[in-house]
Design a protein around this motif. Sequence first.
Motif, short mmCIF file in Angstrom:
data_model
loop_
_atom_site.label_atom_id
_atom_site.label_comp_id
_atom_site.label_asym_id
_atom_site.label_seq_id
_atom_site.Cartn_x
_atom_site.Cartn_y
_atom_site.Cartn_z
N PRO A 22 65.28 -19.11 -14.52
CA PRO A 22 65.84 -20.20 -15.30
C PRO A 22 65.45 -21.57 -14.74
CG PRO A 22 67.55 -19.25 -13.90
CD PRO A 22 66.32 -18.41 -13.71
N VAL A 23 65.62 -22.56 -15.59
CA VAL A 23 65.38 -23.96 -15.24
C VAL A 23 66.71 -24.70 -15.40
CG1 VAL A 23 62.96 -23.84 -15.95
CG2 VAL A 23 64.70 -24.60 -17.59
N PRO A 24 66.80 -25.90 -14.87
CA PRO A 24 68.04 -26.66 -15.06
C PRO A 24 68.31 -26.89 -16.55
CG PRO A 24 66.61 -27.77 -13.48
CD PRO A 24 65.82 -26.64 -14.07
N ASP A 25 69.60 -26.79 -16.93
CA ASP A 25 69.95 -27.15 -18.30
C ASP A 25 69.96 -28.67 -18.43
OD1 ASP A 25 72.40 -28.03 -17.19
OD2 ASP A 25 73.49 -26.26 -17.87
N ARG A 26 70.21 -29.16 -19.61
CA ARG A 26 70.14 -30.60 -19.86
C ARG A 26 71.08 -31.38 -18.94
NH1 ARG A 26 68.94 -34.07 -24.96
NH2 ARG A 26 67.59 -32.29 -25.31
N GLU A 27 72.29 -30.91 -18.77
CA GLU A 27 73.26 -31.62 -17.92
C GLU A 27 72.78 -31.67 -16.47
OE1 GLU A 27 77.94 -31.28 -16.55
OE2 GLU A 27 77.22 -30.01 -18.19
N ALA A 28 72.30 -30.56 -15.96
CA ALA A 28 71.81 -30.52 -14.58
C ALA A 28 70.58 -31.39 -14.41
CB ALA A 28 71.50 -29.08 -14.17
N LEU A 29 69.68 -31.37 -15.41
CA LEU A 29 68.48 -32.20 -15.32
C LEU A 29 68.83 -33.68 -15.39
CD1 LEU A 29 65.46 -32.32 -14.97
CD2 LEU A 29 65.22 -32.14 -17.45
N GLU A 30 69.76 -34.04 -16.26
CA GLU A 30 70.18 -35.45 -16.35
C GLU A 30 70.75 -35.93 -15.02
OE1 GLU A 30 72.68 -35.60 -19.84
OE2 GLU A 30 70.95 -35.89 -21.16
N ALA A 31 71.48 -35.07 -14.31
CA ALA A 31 72.00 -35.43 -12.99
C ALA A 31 70.85 -35.68 -12.01
CB ALA A 31 72.94 -34.34 -12.47
N LEU A 32 69.81 -34.85 -12.07
CA LEU A 32 68.65 -35.05 -11.20
C LEU A 32 67.94 -36.36 -11.55
CD1 LEU A 32 67.15 -31.44 -11.16
CD2 LEU A 32 68.56 -32.54 -9.39
N LEU A 33 67.82 -36.66 -12.84
CA LEU A 33 67.17 -37.91 -13.26
C LEU A 33 67.97 -39.12 -12.80
CD1 LEU A 33 66.02 -36.90 -16.86
CD2 LEU A 33 64.65 -36.97 -14.77
N CYS A 34 69.29 -39.04 -12.88
CA CYS A 34 70.15 -40.14 -12.40
C CYS A 34 69.96 -40.35 -10.90
CB CYS A 34 71.61 -39.88 -12.72
SG CYS A 34 72.01 -40.07 -14.47
N THR A 35 69.82 -39.27 -10.16
CA THR A 35 69.58 -39.37 -8.72
C THR A 35 68.23 -40.02 -8.47
OG1 THR A 35 70.93 -37.42 -8.32
CG2 THR A 35 69.39 -38.04 -6.58
N ALA A 36 67.21 -39.60 -9.18
CA ALA A 36 65.87 -40.17 -9.00
C ALA A 36 65.83 -41.65 -9.35
CB ALA A 36 64.86 -39.40 -9.85
N ALA A 37 66.63 -42.05 -10.31
CA ALA A 37 66.64 -43.45 -10.76
C ALA A 37 67.27 -44.39 -9.73
CB ALA A 37 67.37 -43.56 -12.10
N ARG A 38 67.82 -43.85 -8.66
CA ARG A 38 68.39 -44.68 -7.60
C ARG A 38 67.33 -45.13 -6.60
NH1 ARG A 38 73.92 -44.76 -7.05
NH2 ARG A 38 73.64 -45.28 -4.86
#
Length: 188
Positions: A22-38
């Motif tokens: 499996p891959v991250p679902d949308r919610e998990a991926l959005e959390a990763l993107l928010c982290t990267a945006a820091r």
Amino acid sequence: MTDALTFLKTRRSRPAKILTAPVPDREALEALLCTAARTPDHGKLEPWRFIVLEQAALRRLGALARSLAQTAGPEVVDPDKASQQFENGQLAVVVVASPKPCDRFPQIEQTYSAGAVCLALLNAALASGWGANWLSGWASHNRDFCTEALALAPHETVAGIVHIGTGPVQMPDRPRPDVTALTQWLNE
């Protein structure tokens, strides 16, 4: 903080070609993107953006990369190599360098920020227990591919493609740089 340092001292990418579902679902991926945006971003310009590639999009991009590579010819690029990351991928995030007009912060600093986003996303995925790999490749530097496949504006480029999925928990380490040989100390 020692957990963070331990992670950074031992982090290891997982090759994109061995990542599975499996891959991250949308919610998990959005959390990763928010982290990267820091990531560091002089002037708060946000000189980057994300394009999430799910499996159907990856297959479409793989076919396009293969077609463009075949047109370019084997002396330029191997079509298998140009298309492999898309044809075999499960989920990827394209980090687009999208510099903003700014006299105060030159484009090169904005490009560095986009690269920092790639590393932040890679590390966020790995720290969250996913397998991840930061790639680029011939297609990501081919203007026709970037325009047709990703609809990038003329001033935009691909900073990196971060593949995320399930990978092996442990990876053998690889040889690391000799930091002593690469470091110069100035005291005056």
